[in-house]
Write an enzyme that holds these catalytic residues in place. Structure first.
Site, PDB file in Angstrom:
ATOM      1  N   LYS A  80     -17.566 -31.295   0.967  1.00 56.28           N
ATOM      2  CA  LYS A  80     -17.107 -32.707   0.789  1.00 56.28           C
ATOM      3  C   LYS A  80     -18.757 -33.260   1.206  1.00 56.28           C
ATOM      4  CE  LYS A  80     -14.393 -35.370   2.891  1.00 56.28           C
ATOM      5  NZ  LYS A  80     -12.412 -35.595   3.720  1.00 56.28           N
ATOM      6  N   GLU A 113     -14.264 -32.292  -2.049  1.00 52.02           N
ATOM      7  CA  GLU A 113     -13.381 -32.589  -1.584  1.00 52.02           C
ATOM      8  C   GLU A 113     -13.574 -33.951  -1.588  1.00 52.02           C
ATOM      9  OE1 GLU A 113     -10.467 -32.988   2.347  1.00 52.02           O
ATOM     10  OE2 GLU A 113     -11.374 -31.435   2.070  1.00 52.02           O
ATOM     11  N   ASN A 141       2.859 -30.767  -1.119  1.00 49.34           N
ATOM     12  CA  ASN A 141       3.468 -29.977   0.398  1.00 49.34           C
ATOM     13  C   ASN A 141       4.012 -30.912   1.049  1.00 49.34           C
ATOM     14  OD1 ASN A 141       1.639 -32.136   2.255  1.00 49.34           O
ATOM     15  ND2 ASN A 141       0.204 -32.012   0.636  1.00 49.34           N
ATOM     16  N   THR A 146     -16.107 -38.712   7.263  1.00 49.82           N
ATOM     17  CA  THR A 146     -16.525 -39.901   8.235  1.00 49.82           C
ATOM     18  C   THR A 146     -15.425 -39.315   9.212  1.00 49.82           C
ATOM     19  OG1 THR A 146     -14.611 -41.026   7.090  1.00 49.82           O
ATOM     20  CG2 THR A 146     -16.634 -41.926   6.593  1.00 49.82           C
TER      21      THR A 146
END
Length: 212
Positions: free
Chosen positions: A32, A104, A164, A36
């Protein structure tokens, strides 16, 4: 092999869990580049705890920003400018020793990284194939199809959808209207554990590999 970029239809839609499942399914490496919000830990740390295989590696971020906000805002708070060329250079170093990287993103495709570039520009700069993560909730059809429209507008190479949560039967409608295939649906779980991720990875492995 080209990297696989995980992005979502918004924030909090299950990108990190999906990234763990895809990483486990392919025994790939995870990265990633922009994180943040550090107070509750990083997504890289979460991924590390959820993987069962011994082949995957989790690489450090290029930017670690404390404020839990859009990357361009969090960067400004620390007098930093996110440089996508710097991220690309780091990827080129990492991929020399990586067969497959799962990358990601932060939030959705139109999350700003700096004054001129968005997450979608990073995915394109990395020449990545993209997996779209959609969570089933009221409004997710609109958000999902808007995301699909942006992908088509910018000629983004989409592998398919990961869904999901359980709300209503939106998944097949989103697949049909977007034209992008379904990779799988993540089952509901009270606790997301290493065994849960391994189970979900096994469930999507064959359909994922067929689409790559």
């Amino acid at each position: 092999m080209r990297p696989i970029f995980i992005t979502g239809i918004g924030t909090g839609v299950g990108k990190t869990v999906t990234a763990a499942i895809i990483t486990e399914a392919l025994q790939a490496d995870y990265w990633k580049p922009v994180q943040t919000g550090l107070e509750e830990g990083t997504d890289a740390n979460t991924i590390q705890t959820l993987l069962s295989n011994t082949n995957s590696r989790v690489f450090d971020e290029v930017y670690r920003l404390h404020l839990p906000a859009s990357p361009h805002i969090a960067a400004k708070e620390e007098n930093v400018v996110i440089d996508t060329d710097k991220i690309l250079a780091r990827y080129q170093q990492l991929q020399k020793d990586s067969d497959l990287m799962i990358v990601e993103g932060a939030g959705g495709l139109l999350v700003p990284l700096n004054d001129d570039e968005f997450i979608l520009h990073l995915a394109k700069k990395l020449n990545a194939k993209v997996i779209l993560v959609s969570r089933n909730y009221l409004g997710s059809i609109n958000h999902s199809l808007l995301t699909a429209a942006v992908c088509k507008q910018h000629n983004i190479d989409v592998i398919g959808w990961m869904f999901n949560d359980q709300f209503q039967g939106y998944e097949e409608d989103i697949v049909r209207w977007s034209g992008y295939p379904k990779i799988g649906s993540v089952q509901q779980a009270g606790t997301v554990s290493r065994s849960f991720v391994a189970e979900q990875a096994a469930a999507v492995r064959s359909s994922l590999q067929a689409l790559l």
